[in-house]
Design an enzyme around this catalytic site. Structure first.
Site, short mmCIF file in Angstrom:
data_model
loop_
_atom_site.label_atom_id
_atom_site.label_comp_id
_atom_site.label_asym_id
_atom_site.label_seq_id
_atom_site.Cartn_x
_atom_site.Cartn_y
_atom_site.Cartn_z
N ARG A 1 39.36 35.62 34.85
CA ARG A 1 37.92 35.40 34.63
C ARG A 1 37.09 36.68 34.77
NH1 ARG A 1 39.28 30.12 36.70
NH2 ARG A 1 39.08 30.90 38.82
N GLU B 1 46.86 31.98 50.98
CA GLU B 1 46.99 30.88 51.92
C GLU B 1 48.46 30.40 51.97
OE1 GLU B 1 44.14 27.91 51.10
OE2 GLU B 1 44.56 26.79 52.94
P1 AMP Z 1 39.80 34.92 46.94
O1 AMP Z 1 40.94 35.89 46.79
O2 AMP Z 1 40.04 33.89 48.00
O3 AMP Z 1 38.46 35.62 47.10
O4 AMP Z 1 39.75 34.07 45.60
C1 AMP Z 1 39.15 34.58 44.49
C2 AMP Z 1 39.76 34.09 43.20
O5 AMP Z 1 40.04 32.69 43.23
C3 AMP Z 1 38.80 34.35 42.07
O6 AMP Z 1 39.51 34.93 41.01
C4 AMP Z 1 38.24 32.99 41.71
O7 AMP Z 1 38.23 32.85 40.31
C5 AMP Z 1 39.18 31.96 42.34
N1 AMP Z 1 38.46 30.97 43.17
C6 AMP Z 1 38.59 30.79 44.52
N2 AMP Z 1 37.80 29.79 44.97
C7 AMP Z 1 37.14 29.31 43.89
C8 AMP Z 1 36.14 28.28 43.69
N3 AMP Z 1 35.68 27.52 44.69
N4 AMP Z 1 35.67 28.09 42.44
C9 AMP Z 1 36.13 28.85 41.42
N5 AMP Z 1 37.05 29.83 41.53
C10 AMP Z 1 37.56 30.07 42.74
#
Ligand code: AMP
Length: 176
Positions: free
Chosen positions: A61, A98
């Site tokens: 994305r 996770e």
């Molecule tokens: P993180 O590494 O935990 O910051 O997760 C980020 C990635 O997971 C990004 O590429 C987001 O597109 C996706 N992501 C995580 N949580 C969500 C959410 N609640 N809604 C949409 N995309 C999410």
């Protein structure tokens, strides 16, 4: 259009992809020509004076606004991808999620030392993916790294995993 109006255009999908997750769907921002332009303009205003030489987008994305912004900034675009997708020699970074581990890669000739890099993704949750991307980009000895998200889920405190050498900004913030 203000940020609250942009926020109203993000579709929330409860319990996707698993129960308990409030999924923020950015396709509802991108499908509207007026909002897509507004988003690009907001991003351009944030970074136009920073001397950005390349925008790096995180698969997948980050591949939507990343190139649009690179075009506006007169910068190059480089993809940060999942393993096995990039055809030439890569640097890679493995990080904990996770459940289990993940790896991201970038071409070894993507960046020259001393460049000013803007890393972009759609959403900041825990920050794990972007922190790994920052470590990956640091291998190139850039002059400065900026980090940008369209959306920040503030309660997950993802921005706390970044040190003060990284300037992190987001456009739409959700407190809970
Ligand atoms: P993180 O590494 O935990 O910051 O997760 C980020 C990635 O997971 C990004 O590429 C987001 O597109 C996706 N992501 C995580 N949580 C969500 C959410 N609640 N809604 C949409 N995309 C999410």
């Amino acid at each position: 259009m203000n940020i609250e109006e942009l926020k109203k255009s993000v579709r929330n999908i409860p319990d996707f992809p698993i129960p308990g997750i409030q999924f923020k769907d950015v396709t509802t921002l991108f499908k509207d020509a007026h909002i897509l332009r507004e988003l690009t303009d907001v991003l351009y205003e944030m970074y136009k004076d920073k001397g950005i030489t390349k925008v790096a987008g995180i698969e997948s994305r980050g591949f939507i606004m990343g190139p649009l912004l690179a075009f506006r900034l007169n910068a190059g675009f480089i993809p940060v991808r999942k393993p096995g997708k990039l055809p030439a020699a890569v640097y890679e970074e493995t990080y904990s999620k996770e459940y289990g581990e993940d790896t991201i890669q970038v071409h070894q000739d993507a960046i020259n030392p001393g460049e000013i890099i803007l890393l972009h993704d759609d959403l900041l949750a825990t920050g794990g993916t972007m922190a790994a991307a920052v470590n990956l980009i640091r291998k190139f000895n850039p002059q400065k790294i900026y980090v940008n998200f369209i959306i920040e889920l503030e309660e997950l405190k993802g921005r706390e995993v970044f040190d003060s050498n990284v300037q992190l900004d987001s456009i739409i913030k959700y407190a809970v």
